[in-house]
Design a protein around this motif. Structure first.
Motif, PDB file in Angstrom:
ATOM      1  N   GLU A   1      33.625 -12.131   7.915  1.00 35.12           N
ATOM      2  CA  GLU A   1      35.128 -12.616   7.933  1.00 35.12           C
ATOM      3  C   GLU A   1      35.669 -12.967   9.271  1.00 35.12           C
ATOM      4  O   GLU A   1      36.173 -13.582   9.600  1.00 35.12           O
ATOM      5  CB  GLU A   1      35.934 -11.741   7.111  1.00 35.12           C
ATOM      6  CG  GLU A   1      35.523 -11.665   5.550  1.00 35.12           C
ATOM      7  CD  GLU A   1      36.464 -10.656   4.789  1.00 35.12           C
ATOM      8  OE1 GLU A   1      36.316 -10.783   3.581  1.00 35.12           O
ATOM      9  OE2 GLU A   1      37.325 -10.268   5.236  1.00 35.12           O
ATOM     10  N   SER A   2      35.086 -11.854  10.046  1.00 36.71           N
ATOM     11  CA  SER A   2      35.840 -11.827  11.710  1.00 36.71           C
ATOM     12  C   SER A   2      34.928 -12.283  12.490  1.00 36.71           C
ATOM     13  O   SER A   2      35.461 -12.838  13.532  1.00 36.71           O
ATOM     14  CB  SER A   2      36.355 -10.335  11.864  1.00 36.71           C
ATOM     15  OG  SER A   2      35.027  -9.488  11.935  1.00 36.71           O
ATOM     16  N   ALA A   3      33.641 -12.294  12.432  1.00 35.07           N
ATOM     17  CA  ALA A   3      32.658 -12.409  13.362  1.00 35.07           C
ATOM     18  C   ALA A   3      31.288 -12.772  12.914  1.00 35.07           C
ATOM     19  O   ALA A   3      31.349 -12.519  11.870  1.00 35.07           O
ATOM     20  CB  ALA A   3      32.589 -11.473  14.704  1.00 35.07           C
TER      21      ALA A   3
ATOM     22  N   ASP B   1      32.082 -10.414  19.013  1.00 36.60           N
ATOM     23  CA  ASP B   1      33.064  -9.679  19.773  1.00 36.60           C
ATOM     24  C   ASP B   1      32.706  -8.063  20.121  1.00 36.60           C
ATOM     25  O   ASP B   1      33.388  -8.125  21.122  1.00 36.60           O
ATOM     26  CB  ASP B   1      34.176  -9.572  18.662  1.00 36.60           C
ATOM     27  CG  ASP B   1      34.624 -10.820  17.965  1.00 36.60           C
ATOM     28  OD1 ASP B   1      34.841 -12.006  18.752  1.00 36.60           O
ATOM     29  OD2 ASP B   1      35.008 -10.804  16.873  1.00 36.60           O
ATOM     30  N   ALA B   2      31.733  -7.579  19.654  1.00 34.02           N
ATOM     31  CA  ALA B   2      31.500  -6.234  20.038  1.00 34.02           C
ATOM     32  C   ALA B   2      30.332  -5.965  19.645  1.00 34.02           C
ATOM     33  O   ALA B   2      29.345  -6.598  18.985  1.00 34.02           O
ATOM     34  CB  ALA B   2      32.599  -5.359  19.203  1.00 34.02           C
ATOM     35  N   LEU B   3      29.780  -4.695  20.344  1.00 38.47           N
ATOM     36  CA  LEU B   3      28.660  -4.041  20.120  1.00 38.47           C
ATOM     37  C   LEU B   3      28.716  -2.550  19.489  1.00 38.47           C
ATOM     38  O   LEU B   3      29.482  -2.039  20.117  1.00 38.47           O
ATOM     39  CB  LEU B   3      27.681  -3.941  21.316  1.00 38.47           C
ATOM     40  CG  LEU B   3      26.602  -3.106  21.476  1.00 38.47           C
ATOM     41  CD1 LEU B   3      25.437  -3.605  20.353  1.00 38.47           C
ATOM     42  CD2 LEU B   3      26.147  -2.958  23.044  1.00 38.47           C
ATOM     43  N   ARG B   4      28.139  -2.515  18.481  1.00 36.99           N
ATOM     44  CA  ARG B   4      28.510  -1.085  17.943  1.00 36.99           C
ATOM     45  C   ARG B   4      27.095  -0.367  17.715  1.00 36.99           C
ATOM     46  O   ARG B   4      26.188  -0.813  17.249  1.00 36.99           O
ATOM     47  CB  ARG B   4      28.962  -1.411  16.382  1.00 36.99           C
ATOM     48  CG  ARG B   4      29.012   0.311  15.766  1.00 36.99           C
ATOM     49  CD  ARG B   4      29.647   0.008  14.276  1.00 36.99           C
ATOM     50  NE  ARG B   4      28.802  -0.785  13.465  1.00 36.99           N
ATOM     51  CZ  ARG B   4      27.689  -0.245  12.847  1.00 36.99           C
ATOM     52  NH1 ARG B   4      27.389   0.734  13.107  1.00 36.99           N
ATOM     53  NH2 ARG B   4      26.883  -1.047  11.948  1.00 36.99           N
TER      54      ARG B   4
ATOM     55  N   LEU C   1      32.738  -6.796  23.691  1.00 41.05           N
ATOM     56  CA  LEU C   1      32.027  -7.358  24.703  1.00 41.05           C
ATOM     57  C   LEU C   1      32.834  -7.465  25.881  1.00 41.05           C
ATOM     58  O   LEU C   1      32.103  -7.891  27.024  1.00 41.05           O
ATOM     59  CB  LEU C   1      31.270  -8.732  24.147  1.00 41.05           C
ATOM     60  CG  LEU C   1      30.228  -8.670  22.917  1.00 41.05           C
ATOM     61  CD1 LEU C   1      29.881 -10.203  22.504  1.00 41.05           C
ATOM     62  CD2 LEU C   1      29.170  -7.435  23.300  1.00 41.05           C
ATOM     63  N   ASP C   2      34.116  -7.737  25.869  1.00 37.42           N
ATOM     64  CA  ASP C   2      34.762  -7.862  27.077  1.00 37.42           C
ATOM     65  C   ASP C   2      34.851  -6.794  28.175  1.00 37.42           C
ATOM     66  O   ASP C   2      35.257  -6.771  29.331  1.00 37.42           O
ATOM     67  CB  ASP C   2      36.188  -8.295  26.656  1.00 37.42           C
ATOM     68  CG  ASP C   2      36.390  -9.451  25.914  1.00 37.42           C
ATOM     69  OD1 ASP C   2      35.597 -10.502  26.110  1.00 37.42           O
ATOM     70  OD2 ASP C   2      37.490  -9.790  25.186  1.00 37.42           O
ATOM     71  N   ALA C   3      34.306  -5.655  27.538  1.00 38.93           N
ATOM     72  CA  ALA C   3      34.406  -4.342  28.432  1.00 38.93           C
ATOM     73  C   ALA C   3      33.169  -4.256  29.216  1.00 38.93           C
ATOM     74  O   ALA C   3      32.749  -3.342  29.861  1.00 38.93           O
ATOM     75  CB  ALA C   3      34.792  -3.165  27.359  1.00 38.93           C
TER      76      ALA C   3
ATOM     77  N   THR D   1      22.364 -10.452  26.127  1.00 32.06           N
ATOM     78  CA  THR D   1      22.524 -11.374  27.105  1.00 32.06           C
ATOM     79  C   THR D   1      23.069 -12.824  26.913  1.00 32.06           C
ATOM     80  O   THR D   1      23.906 -13.041  27.563  1.00 32.06           O
ATOM     81  CB  THR D   1      21.357 -11.558  27.910  1.00 32.06           C
ATOM     82  OG1 THR D   1      20.524 -10.007  28.328  1.00 32.06           O
ATOM     83  CG2 THR D   1      21.241 -12.537  29.135  1.00 32.06           C
ATOM     84  N   ALA D   2      22.406 -13.089  25.666  1.00 35.37           N
ATOM     85  CA  ALA D   2      23.058 -14.517  25.276  1.00 35.37           C
ATOM     86  C   ALA D   2      24.523 -14.612  24.834  1.00 35.37           C
ATOM     87  O   ALA D   2      25.109 -15.561  25.470  1.00 35.37           O
ATOM     88  CB  ALA D   2      22.189 -15.176  24.124  1.00 35.37           C
ATOM     89  N   ALA D   3      24.879 -13.327  24.216  1.00 42.19           N
ATOM     90  CA  ALA D   3      26.360 -13.337  24.009  1.00 42.19           C
ATOM     91  C   ALA D   3      27.382 -13.221  25.320  1.00 42.19           C
ATOM     92  O   ALA D   3      28.417 -13.893  25.247  1.00 42.19           O
ATOM     93  CB  ALA D   3      26.435 -12.195  23.103  1.00 42.19           C
TER      94      ALA D   3
END
Length: 198
Positions: free
Chosen positions: A8-10, A79-82, A90-92, A154-156
Motif C-alpha cells: 500500500e505504501s511502498a 522508502d526505508a530499510l528494516r 533511505l534519506d538517512a 545501491t540501486a535504490a
C-alpha cells in the motif's frame, strides 16, 4: 527471497522473512512417519508419545519462527530499510561502503560498527554491509543474501532525488574510498624585486 512486491505504501525491493512457517510441520511430520512405520511393521503404536512429541516440537519451533520473523527479518522498500525491529529511512543513508576483501587480513573500518536491529550483533549466518549515514555515523545492515541486499540497496540509493548540497543522485554509486578531488591550484609565484623568481 527477493523480488518486487507492491504494497500500500511502498514497493518491496528485497525481503528475507527470517523464519518460515513450514518449519513448524517438520516435527509432526516426522512423528507421523514413525507412526506409519510402527503400523506397517506390526509394532505396538505409541499414540500418546508420538502425539505429545509432535505437538511439543511444533510449539517449540513455532516460538522460534515468531522470534526469527521479528528479530532477524530484513525488508528493503523504496522508502526505508528494516533490520529486525529497527527501520532506517533511505534519506538517512549517505552511502553503501565497500565490501570486505576476503583475501585481506585487515578488517574494514565498518566491521566494528553497530549492527542495525535490537540484537547485540549480526545474527548467525548473516553477513554485514557497511553504511554511512548522512549524520556521519557508520552502521551495519545485514542479510543472509548480503550481495542481493547490497545490489538492491545501491540501486535504490541511486534512484533518489539529488541533494542540492552535493548534486549526486545517491550514496550508493559514489566512491567514498577514492582519492580526494584536487584542491584549488596554488597561486602563481610573483617575481622578486630584481625580476627573478625567489
Amino acid at each position: 527471497m527477493s523480488g518486487a512486491v507492491t504494497s500500500e505504501s511502498a514497493t518491496i525491493l528485497f525481503a528475507e522473512p527470517g523464519g518460515r512457517w513450514r518449519a513448524v510441520a517438520y516435527g509432526p511430520a516426522l512423528c507421523l512417519l514413525i507412526l506409519i512405520l510402527e503400523l506397517a511393521t506390526g509394532s505396538t503404536p505409541h499414540w500418546f508419545a508420538l502425539l505429545f512429541c509432535g505437538a511439543l516440537i511444533a510449539a517449540f519451533v513455532a516460538l522460534q519462527v515468531v522470534a526469527a520473523r521479528r528479530h532477524i527479518s530484513v525488508e528493503l522498500t523504496t522508502d526505508a530499510l528494516r533490520n529486525g525491529t529497527e527501520t532506517l529511512s533511505l534519506d538517512a543513508i549517505d552511502a553503501v561502503l565497500g565490501e570486505s576483501d576476503e583475501q585481506n587480513w585487515d578488517d574494514e573500518p565498518w566491521d566494528s560498527a553497530r549492527a542495525l536491529g535490537e540484537l547485540s550483533g549480526i545474527p548467525r549466518r548473516r553477513t554485514g554491509i557497511g553504511l554511512r549515514r548522512t549524520d556521519g555515523d557508520v552502521v551495519q545492515t545485514w542479510a543472509r543474501d548480503h550481495r542481493g541486499l547490497r545490489a538492491a540497496l545501491t540501486a535504490a540509493l541511486d534512484k533518489r532525488t539529488p541533494r542540492p548540497s552535493d548534486g549526486h543522485a545517491g550514496g550508493g554509486a559514489r566512491n567514498h574510498g577514492g582519492p580526494r578531488e584536487a584542491a584549488d591550484p596554488p597561486p602563481q609565484q610573483r617575481p622578486g624585486e630584481n625580476g627573478a623568481d625567489r
